[in-house]
Design a protein around this motif. Sequence first.
Motif, PDB file in Angstrom:
ATOM      1  N   GLY A 171       0.791  -1.226   0.000  1.00 14.24           N
ATOM      2  CA  GLY A 171       0.000   0.000   0.000  1.00 14.24           C
ATOM      3  C   GLY A 171       0.821   1.272   0.000  1.00 14.24           C
ATOM      4  N   THR A 172       2.144   1.162  -0.002  1.00  9.00           N
ATOM      5  CA  THR A 172       3.021   2.334   0.056  1.00  9.00           C
ATOM      6  C   THR A 172       3.013   3.101  -1.258  1.00  9.00           C
ATOM      7  N   GLU A 173       2.995   4.417  -1.150  1.00  9.73           N
ATOM      8  CA  GLU A 173       3.165   5.292  -2.306  1.00  9.73           C
ATOM      9  C   GLU A 173       4.493   6.016  -2.143  1.00  9.73           C
ATOM     10  N   LEU A 174       5.285   6.027  -3.191  1.00 10.59           N
ATOM     11  CA  LEU A 174       6.585   6.672  -3.191  1.00 10.59           C
ATOM     12  C   LEU A 174       6.491   7.972  -3.979  1.00 10.59           C
ATOM     13  N   ASP A 175       6.874   9.077  -3.347  1.00  6.28           N
ATOM     14  CA  ASP A 175       6.841  10.388  -3.985  1.00  6.28           C
ATOM     15  C   ASP A 175       8.263  10.927  -4.033  1.00  6.28           C
ATOM     16  N   PHE A 176       8.507  11.895  -4.910  1.00  7.33           N
ATOM     17  CA  PHE A 176       9.793  12.582  -4.957  1.00  7.33           C
ATOM     18  C   PHE A 176       9.524  14.043  -4.681  1.00  7.33           C
ATOM     19  N   VAL A 177      10.103  14.566  -3.585  1.00  4.27           N
ATOM     20  CA  VAL A 177       9.784  15.925  -3.151  1.00  4.27           C
ATOM     21  C   VAL A 177      11.035  16.781  -3.028  1.00  4.27           C
ATOM     22  N   ARG A 178      10.819  18.072  -3.197  1.00  5.32           N
ATOM     23  CA  ARG A 178      11.867  19.071  -2.965  1.00  5.32           C
ATOM     24  C   ARG A 178      11.397  19.960  -1.833  1.00  5.32           C
ATOM     25  N   GLU A 179      12.218  20.066  -0.799  1.00  7.40           N
ATOM     26  CA  GLU A 179      11.923  20.923   0.342  1.00  7.40           C
ATOM     27  C   GLU A 179      13.124  21.820   0.562  1.00  7.40           C
ATOM     28  N   GLY A 180      13.001  23.059   0.160  1.00  5.47           N
ATOM     29  CA  GLY A 180      14.132  23.979   0.231  1.00  5.47           C
ATOM     30  C   GLY A 180      15.243  23.516  -0.700  1.00  5.47           C
ATOM     31  N   LEU A 181      16.433  23.316  -0.160  1.00  4.79           N
ATOM     32  CA  LEU A 181      17.568  22.864  -0.958  1.00  4.79           C
ATOM     33  C   LEU A 181      17.667  21.344  -1.019  1.00  4.79           C
ATOM     34  N   ASN A 182      16.828  20.660  -0.257  1.00  2.00           N
ATOM     35  CA  ASN A 182      16.873  19.197  -0.192  1.00  2.00           C
ATOM     36  C   ASN A 182      15.833  18.580  -1.120  1.00  2.00           C
ATOM     37  N   GLU A 183      16.168  17.426  -1.650  1.00  5.16           N
ATOM     38  CA  GLU A 183      15.226  16.669  -2.445  1.00  5.16           C
ATOM     39  C   GLU A 183      15.447  15.190  -2.187  1.00  5.16           C
ATOM     40  N   GLY A 184      14.381  14.426  -2.329  1.00  6.39           N
ATOM     41  CA  GLY A 184      14.515  12.998  -2.105  1.00  6.39           C
ATOM     42  C   GLY A 184      13.167  12.302  -2.137  1.00  6.39           C
ATOM     43  N   PHE A 185      13.213  11.007  -1.972  1.00  8.77           N
ATOM     44  CA  PHE A 185      12.002  10.204  -1.961  1.00  8.77           C
ATOM     45  C   PHE A 185      11.302  10.330  -0.618  1.00  8.77           C
ATOM     46  N   LYS A 186       9.986  10.356  -0.663  1.00 11.23           N
ATOM     47  CA  LYS A 186       9.168  10.386   0.543  1.00 11.23           C
ATOM     48  C   LYS A 186       8.203   9.204   0.468  1.00 11.23           C
ATOM     49  N   PHE A 187       8.138   8.450   1.544  1.00 10.46           N
ATOM     50  CA  PHE A 187       7.322   7.245   1.600  1.00 10.46           C
ATOM     51  C   PHE A 187       6.019   7.525   2.333  1.00 10.46           C
ATOM     52  N   GLN A 188       4.916   7.213   1.707  1.00 12.65           N
ATOM     53  CA  GLN A 188       3.603   7.271   2.342  1.00 12.65           C
ATOM     54  C   GLN A 188       3.199   5.822   2.610  1.00 12.65           C
ATOM     55  N   ASN A 189       3.567   5.314   3.773  1.00 14.59           N
ATOM     56  CA  ASN A 189       3.373   3.913   4.109  1.00 14.59           C
ATOM     57  C   ASN A 189       2.230   3.773   5.122  1.00 14.59           C
ATOM     58  N   PRO A 190       1.100   3.185   4.702  1.00 11.34           N
ATOM     59  CA  PRO A 190      -0.036   3.055   5.627  1.00 11.34           C
ATOM     60  C   PRO A 190       0.218   2.068   6.765  1.00 11.34           C
ATOM     61  N   ASN A 191       1.257   1.253   6.665  1.00 14.27           N
ATOM     62  CA  ASN A 191       1.582   0.263   7.690  1.00 14.27           C
ATOM     63  C   ASN A 191       2.441   0.825   8.815  1.00 14.27           C
ATOM     64  N   MET A 192       3.032   1.990   8.598  1.00 20.20           N
ATOM     65  CA  MET A 192       3.960   2.571   9.570  1.00 20.20           C
ATOM     66  C   MET A 192       3.195   3.064  10.801  1.00 20.20           C
ATOM     67  N   LYS A 193       3.650   2.638  11.954  1.00 20.54           N
ATOM     68  CA  LYS A 193       3.027   3.058  13.211  1.00 20.54           C
ATOM     69  C   LYS A 193       3.819   4.174  13.888  1.00 20.54           C
ATOM     70  N   ASP A 194       5.131   4.206  13.636  1.00 16.92           N
ATOM     71  CA  ASP A 194       5.978   5.181  14.310  1.00 16.92           C
ATOM     72  C   ASP A 194       7.279   5.304  13.527  1.00 16.92           C
ATOM     73  N   GLU A 195       7.943   6.447  13.654  1.00 17.63           N
ATOM     74  CA  GLU A 195       9.276   6.606  13.068  1.00 17.63           C
ATOM     75  C   GLU A 195      10.166   7.338  14.048  1.00 17.63           C
ATOM     76  N   CYS A 196      11.459   7.149  13.873  1.00 18.42           N
ATOM     77  CA  CYS A 196      12.392   7.803  14.781  1.00 18.42           C
ATOM     78  C   CYS A 196      12.424   9.305  14.504  1.00 18.42           C
ATOM     79  N   GLY A 197      12.962  10.058  15.425  1.00 18.81           N
ATOM     80  CA  GLY A 197      13.002  11.504  15.313  1.00 18.81           C
ATOM     81  C   GLY A 197      13.767  12.015  14.104  1.00 18.81           C
ATOM     82  N   CYS A 198      14.781  11.295  13.676  1.00 19.61           N
ATOM     83  CA  CYS A 198      15.574  11.738  12.532  1.00 19.61           C
ATOM     84  C   CYS A 198      14.947  11.303  11.207  1.00 19.61           C
ATOM     85  N   GLY A 199      13.927  10.436  11.261  1.00 20.44           N
ATOM     86  CA  GLY A 199      13.239   9.999  10.046  1.00 20.44           C
ATOM     87  C   GLY A 199      13.956   8.907   9.281  1.00 20.44           C
TER      88      GLY A 199
END
Length: 107
Positions: A74-102
């Motif tokens: 069910g995961t959707e993979l997006d490619f995003v630019r935030e300021g000077l950074n860019e990278g893949f962003k995961f929209q995972n419906p199974n994720m319950k928690d993530e660490c502070g650093c991501g």
Amino acid sequence: MAITLTQKAAAHVNRNLQKRGKGCGLRLGVRTTGCSGLAYQLEYVDDAAPEDQMFESNGVKIFIDPKSLAYLDGTELDFVREGLNEGFKFQNPNMKDECGCGESFRV
């Protein structure tokens, strides 16, 4: 069960496959690591493994091993630019928690 890519993510993958001059798609998986337990793993695929499950989204083939599929269904993979950074962003419906650093997540 499905893994999808947004149009931006698919365009980014296709550009990089063309730059590489080879490859048939993208492998998505998970590995055990980090403070939350799991981390995403991405790599370009030159040859699919026999056990791989294959999905196609926006013209890109996505390969995933059976073990990882349980965590990523069910995961959707997006490619995003935030300021000077860019990278893949995961929209995972199974994720319950993530660490502070991501860097890692828990299901």
